[in-house]
Design a protein around this motif. Structure first.
Motif, PDB file in Angstrom:
ATOM      1  N   THR A 193      41.846 -70.367 -12.894  1.00  0.00           N
ATOM      2  CA  THR A 193      41.968 -69.074 -14.508  1.00  0.00           C
ATOM      3  C   THR A 193      40.418 -68.969 -13.872  1.00  0.00           C
ATOM      4  OG1 THR A 193      40.888 -71.466 -16.273  1.00  0.00           O
ATOM      5  CG2 THR A 193      42.793 -71.229 -16.153  1.00  0.00           C
ATOM      6  N   SER A 194      40.450 -68.976 -13.071  1.00  0.00           N
ATOM      7  CA  SER A 194      38.846 -68.555 -12.808  1.00  0.00           C
ATOM      8  C   SER A 194      39.402 -67.611 -11.536  1.00  0.00           C
ATOM      9  CB  SER A 194      37.676 -69.207 -12.505  1.00  0.00           C
ATOM     10  OG  SER A 194      38.166 -69.878 -10.708  1.00  0.00           O
ATOM     11  N   ARG A 195      41.012 -67.419 -11.084  1.00  0.00           N
ATOM     12  CA  ARG A 195      40.752 -67.443  -9.726  1.00  0.00           C
ATOM     13  C   ARG A 195      42.206 -66.005 -10.185  1.00  0.00           C
ATOM     14  NH1 ARG A 195      38.790 -68.751  -5.063  1.00  0.00           N
ATOM     15  NH2 ARG A 195      40.491 -67.295  -4.223  1.00  0.00           N
ATOM     16  N   PRO A 196      42.262 -64.440 -10.497  1.00  0.00           N
ATOM     17  CA  PRO A 196      44.024 -64.283 -11.101  1.00  0.00           C
ATOM     18  C   PRO A 196      44.584 -64.387  -9.237  1.00  0.00           C
ATOM     19  CG  PRO A 196      41.526 -63.027 -10.921  1.00  0.00           C
ATOM     20  CD  PRO A 196      41.122 -64.176 -11.043  1.00  0.00           C
ATOM     21  N   ASP A 197      43.809 -64.676  -7.857  1.00  0.00           N
ATOM     22  CA  ASP A 197      44.621 -64.034  -6.956  1.00  0.00           C
ATOM     23  C   ASP A 197      45.599 -65.648  -6.382  1.00  0.00           C
ATOM     24  OD1 ASP A 197      42.285 -65.019  -6.349  1.00  0.00           O
ATOM     25  OD2 ASP A 197      42.685 -65.258  -4.502  1.00  0.00           O
ATOM     26  N   THR A 244      47.898 -68.520  -7.718  1.00  0.00           N
ATOM     27  CA  THR A 244      49.235 -68.773  -9.129  1.00  0.00           C
ATOM     28  C   THR A 244      49.276 -70.610  -9.818  1.00  0.00           C
ATOM     29  OG1 THR A 244      50.267 -66.665  -8.814  1.00  0.00           O
ATOM     30  CG2 THR A 244      51.509 -68.937  -9.566  1.00  0.00           C
ATOM     31  N   THR A 255      49.491 -70.653 -13.310  1.00  0.00           N
ATOM     32  CA  THR A 255      49.056 -69.973 -14.102  1.00  0.00           C
ATOM     33  C   THR A 255      51.020 -68.699 -14.602  1.00  0.00           C
ATOM     34  OG1 THR A 255      48.222 -68.491 -12.690  1.00  0.00           O
ATOM     35  CG2 THR A 255      47.153 -69.880 -13.721  1.00  0.00           C
ATOM     36  N   ARG A 256      51.441 -69.215 -14.130  1.00  0.00           N
ATOM     37  CA  ARG A 256      52.888 -68.174 -14.292  1.00  0.00           C
ATOM     38  C   ARG A 256      53.822 -69.215 -15.157  1.00  0.00           C
ATOM     39  NH1 ARG A 256      56.451 -67.915  -9.073  1.00  0.00           N
ATOM     40  NH2 ARG A 256      57.289 -70.105 -10.175  1.00  0.00           N
TER      41      ARG A 256
END
Length: 347
Positions: A130-134, A136, A173-174
């Motif tokens: 959740t802290s790394r949008p790059d 998944t 996160t998808r």
């Protein structure tokens, strides 16, 4: 911690084929009928000589990844947890699991905190994702093969009996079949001596060549002159209660809402007091009676239990599951999941 847009996309299990029963261990003089009556274990799975903890973890990991629908390049993190020897010294089992599952350039780390290792890895992976949008997806595994003379599965501890096997879980996160509503962890380092008492420092691993004496360490801790037994029990009980209360609060749920309560395959005497009695958990919501045929599978019990209820209990959208872990040190980690669909794996 309350989570948004965090999902469980896949789970996997690997259990060796060979089974050893408590009756067989008793007949061989490696276990006692008295302990079996109190602890409740019926049998364990035994790994073959070529089934190390990381090899089994990779098997479970491949299943979880395949079920997740995520491509290998979507994984930015691999976390591997364990308790016992992983087959080699001065080696990186987490990187092995990565190589055998998703490969690529993701980072791979070990998470070790006794039996709570895999549940701790869930919270660490959630924070990382959740802290790394790059990134998944994250793969989390736990695998152990308990072998003599390092660990005597029937005798190193007076209560717990260890079984071999592995579990795996994919966080995303998808999308996924369940969303992670909340997780909560708490530690109490004042209880750390329970896992160390009565032992001297050593220069090398397994220096004396004797099986790890978990029961002896606990006894030394409890017999120490300055030991406050009631105080230690109160601390453990309070943290068990607090961890569940807090995660349910953050998940906006009540215990009565929980359809599945998935905890470790601890001894029946402990589970009856510390889970069903202390917390008021309905035993029928757990997988514990089934798990008594496996023993404590290292760090992986709650995840293996999750896989089991998916296969056998037809979870439905809206059903809630608690995954509950505890490990010496002491650290407790609890998660609340909400099923979004009933997975139909095509293995």
């Amino acid at each position: 911690m309350r989570w948004n847009n965090l999902y469980v996309a896949g789970v996997g299990t690997y259990l060796p084929e060979r089974i050893e029963t408590a009756a067989e261990a008793i007949a061989d003089g490696r276990y006692t009928a008295e302990r079996q009556a109190v602890n409740g274990y019926r049998s364990v799975r035994l790994a073959a000589p070529d089934e190390t903890g990381p090899i089994m973890a990779a098997q479970a990991g491949r299943q979880a990844v395949a079920r997740s629908g995520h491509a290998s390049e979507e994984f930015g993190l691999v976390l591997h947890s364990y308790i016992g020897h992983q087959g080699l010294d001065l080696w990186t089992p987490a990187s092995y699991v990565q190589r055998e599952t998703v490969g690529g350039s993701a980072v791979a780390f070990e998470i070790k905190q006794g039996c709570n290792g895999m549940m701790a890895a869930v919270e660490v992976a959630a924070s990382y994702l959740t802290s790394r949008p790059d990134i998944t997806a994250a793969l989390i595994t736990g695998g152990d093969a308990f072998r003599m003379p390092f660990i005597d599965r029937w005798g190193s501890d007076e209560q717990t009996v260890e079984g071999d096997g592995a579990g795996a879980l994919v966080l995303s996160t998808r999308a996924g079949f369940a969303r992670v509503r909340a997780t909560f962890s708490i530690g109490d380092s004042s209880l750390e001596p329970m896992g160390r008492a009565g032992n001297n420092w050593t220069d090398t691993p397994f220096q004396d060549g004797e099986p790890v004496g978990v029961a002896a360490r606990k006894k030394s801790y409890l017999l120490a002159e300055d030991m406050d037994l009631e105080g230690a029990i109160d601390k453990i009980s309070a943290n068990v209660q607090l961890s569940l209360k807090q995660v349910l609060l953050e998940a906006e749920a009540e215990l009565s809402d929980i359809r599945f309560f998935l905890h470790q395959n601890i001894a029946d005497s402990i589970a009856s007091h510390a889970i069903y009695g202390l917390l008021g958990v309905d035993r029928s919501t757990s997988t514990y009676d089934w798990g008594q045929g496996l023993g404590m599978v290292g760090t992986a019990d709650p995840v293996i239990g999750l896989d089991h209820v998916i296969a056998t209990r037809n979870p439905k959208p809206g059903d809630l599951a608690v995954l509950h872990g505890a490990g010496a040190g002491y650290v407790w980690t609890v998660a609340v999941l909400e099923f979004l669909e009933t997975p139909e794996w095509n293995d």
